[in-house]
Write an enzyme that holds these catalytic residues in place. Structure first.
Site, PDB file in Angstrom:
ATOM      1  CD  GLN A 268     -28.704 -24.445 -16.895  1.00 63.62           C
ATOM      2  OE1 GLN A 268     -27.688 -24.374 -17.576  1.00 63.62           O
ATOM      3  NE2 GLN A 268     -28.817 -23.823 -15.731  1.00 63.62           N
ATOM      4  CG  HIS A 271     -27.366 -20.062 -18.911  1.00 66.12           C
ATOM      5  ND1 HIS A 271     -26.549 -19.128 -18.333  1.00 66.12           N
ATOM      6  CD2 HIS A 271     -27.645 -20.959 -17.931  1.00 66.12           C
ATOM      7  CE1 HIS A 271     -26.347 -19.437 -17.062  1.00 66.12           C
ATOM      8  NE2 HIS A 271     -26.990 -20.547 -16.797  1.00 66.12           N
ATOM      9  CD  GLU A 335     -23.224 -26.654 -17.715  1.00 65.28           C
ATOM     10  OE1 GLU A 335     -22.546 -25.731 -17.222  1.00 65.28           O
ATOM     11  OE2 GLU A 335     -24.088 -26.458 -18.594  1.00 65.28           O
ATOM     12  CG  HIS A 336     -26.346 -27.846 -14.806  1.00 64.14           C
ATOM     13  ND1 HIS A 336     -26.188 -27.050 -15.933  1.00 64.14           N
ATOM     14  CD2 HIS A 336     -25.622 -27.269 -13.823  1.00 64.14           C
ATOM     15  CE1 HIS A 336     -25.410 -26.025 -15.634  1.00 64.14           C
ATOM     16  NE2 HIS A 336     -25.046 -26.127 -14.366  1.00 64.14           N
ATOM     17  CG  ASP A 369     -26.263 -22.012 -12.240  1.00 60.76           C
ATOM     18  OD1 ASP A 369     -25.317 -22.781 -12.485  1.00 60.76           O
ATOM     19  OD2 ASP A 369     -27.105 -21.681 -13.088  1.00 60.76           O
ATOM     20  CG  HIS A 428      17.580 -45.182 -17.048  1.00 58.41           C
ATOM     21  ND1 HIS A 428      17.947 -44.418 -18.112  1.00 58.41           N
ATOM     22  CD2 HIS A 428      16.402 -44.679 -16.593  1.00 58.41           C
ATOM     23  CE1 HIS A 428      17.026 -43.482 -18.317  1.00 58.41           C
ATOM     24  NE2 HIS A 428      16.075 -43.619 -17.403  1.00 58.41           N
TER      25      HIS A 428
END
Length: 439
Positions: A268, A271, A335-336, A369, A428
């Site tokens: 990660q 990235h 996230e992970h 991934d 109504h």
């Protein structure tokens, strides 16, 4: 704040959870700050220009930011020649396509029908979103896998228009691997642009680019800001989720292989410089060996400079128990989440906040991934507390349907009429009572 000597330039910072005050604990959980005000100020004029000038604005911004001069902005995918790629490359993408298709097909919802009382039937039915845009990044890394992650479920959902936006190569063409995946997964249009200008083109529509109803996909801070800006504009476009830089939290105990842990953290970190990786270490974890492996493996990476920038704002949290490991992970909401501990499956009922979870020593984050079948477009920056990752449902909408017989209205109507009377909505009430002959 309790920080060990490992906070030097050699190794990740190390915190002791048991030694932190509540304020320190909260500070450690905070992500690296993103100055969205300045980013939004940059993005807004780009979105406005694309709304006003369409394809010409997209060409102008692509020339300015990507140094690419486009002849055409958005084309139908059948007008692009099939890319020629080595068989081992297409075989790899074919495996991913097969697994992603299988997992997302299994997510098909069954329409429901319930008779809530005699003569009153309520249903919920599913329909595809008509036109969707998928954003496939292409800045610091080319990500054809993202094409599959979004186009496959969009196709299964039945979306009739699937526009893929991705930055072009210097020659103005689309990366062959991205194009292969797009053709295989059923993309209908290719928008040869990235950044805020691409998001705006899909949101507003241009002469060549169809307007979409929803935009999905990962991207940098400018892409995210454009999605959020346009979601709250007259463009009438939805987005999948807010997102930030990529991140992973790894839980490790004494049984975890230090080399595996280091590789997972670095997968990660590479990235981008704004990514963050967190190691939650149980008391018997071999922290020294893990730190050494991180240094050794980082030095060998082609993207080592990028990874080191990410490691500079990443850290280790030493926890006294598995319960505290789960508590910290849920508070961080990664996230992970990689769970590399003994009896990892026993932890799943206690894990509430994560985009995607990877259980056990033989499940690196990389499989999710690329090709396990789950989706890699996930909430980041703590948003997994309230958002899910992209799935088949991301490309669908639900409609409720109700149908009553006269007998059903006789049973239900008086309650509805009374509630409408209480709320002061006489029309109504009359819509019911007129049918029942009560007026």
């Amino acid at each position: 704040m309790a920080v060990s000597a490992a906070a030097s330039k050699q190794g990740l910072k190390v915190y002791e959870s048991s030694a932190m005050s509540e304020a320190e604990y909260k500070a450690v959980l905070a992500r690296p700050r993103i100055d969205f005000s300045s980013i939004l100020a940059t993005v807004a004029p780009i979105c406005d220009a694309v709304r006003a000038h369409g394809d010409e604005a997209v060409k102008e911004f692509t020339a300015k930011f990507d140094k690419v001069h486009l002849d055409s902005v958005c084309v139908r995918i059948e007008d692009l020649a099939d890319p020629v790629l080595p068989k081992d490359v297409t075989d790899a993408f074919d495996v991913a396509f097969k697994n992603i298709t299988a997992f997302h097909k299994a997510q098909q919802a069954v329409d429901i029908s319930v008779e809530t009382m005699p003569g009153v039937v309520c249903r919920r039915v599913t329909r595809p979103i008509g036109a969707v845009g998928i954003y496939v990044p292409g800045g610091t890394a080319v990500l054809p896998s993202s094409t599959l992650m979004m186009a496959v479920p969009a196709g299964i959902a039945g979306c009739k228009v699937i526009v893929m936006a991705t930055p072009p190569r210097p020659d103005g063409q689309i990366t062959p691997e991205v194009l292969y995946c797009a053709k295989k997964a059923g993309v209908t249009h290719v928008l040869k642009a990235g950044g805020a200008q691409a998001v705006a083109a899909m949101a507003w529509g241009t002469a060549s680019c169809p307007k979409v109803d929803k935009i999905c996909g990962p991207g940098n801070q400018y892409v995210t800001a454009a999605k959020m800006t346009l979601q709250n504009s007259e463009a009438m476009v939805a987005i999948d989720m807010p997102a930030g830089p990529s991140e992973v939290l790894v839980m490790a105990d004494g049984d975890a292989n230090p080399a595996f842990i280091a590789a997972d953290l670095l997968s990660q970190a590479e990235h981008g410089p704004d990514s963050q990786v967190v190691l939650v270490a149980l008391p018997d974890a071999d922290l020294a060996a893990i730190q050494a492996e991180v240094e050794k493996q980082c030095d060998a990476l082609p993207r080592s400079e990028t990874a080191r920038k990410a490691l500079a704002h990443s850290y280790v949290v030493k926890v006294p128990s598995i319960e505290e490991a789960c508590r910290f992970s849920n508070a961080y909401a990664p996230e992970h989440l990689i769970v590399n501990v003994r009896d990892c499956e026993a932890l799943l009922p206690h894990l509430d906040n994560a985009g995607s979870i990877f259980m056990g020593q033989w499940t690196p984050e990389s499989v999710g991934d690329y090709a396990s079948g789950t989706n890699h477009v996930l909430p980041t920056y703590g948003y997994s507390r309230m958002y899910s990752g992209v799935s088949l449902e991301s490309f669908q909408k639900k409609m409720t349907v109700q149908s009553l017989t006269f007998e059903g209205l006789q049973l239900l109507g008086p309650s509805v009429a009374k509630m409408a009377e209480i709320e002061g909505l006489d029309a109504h009430r009359r819509a019911v009572t007129l049918r029942l002959g009560m007026e």
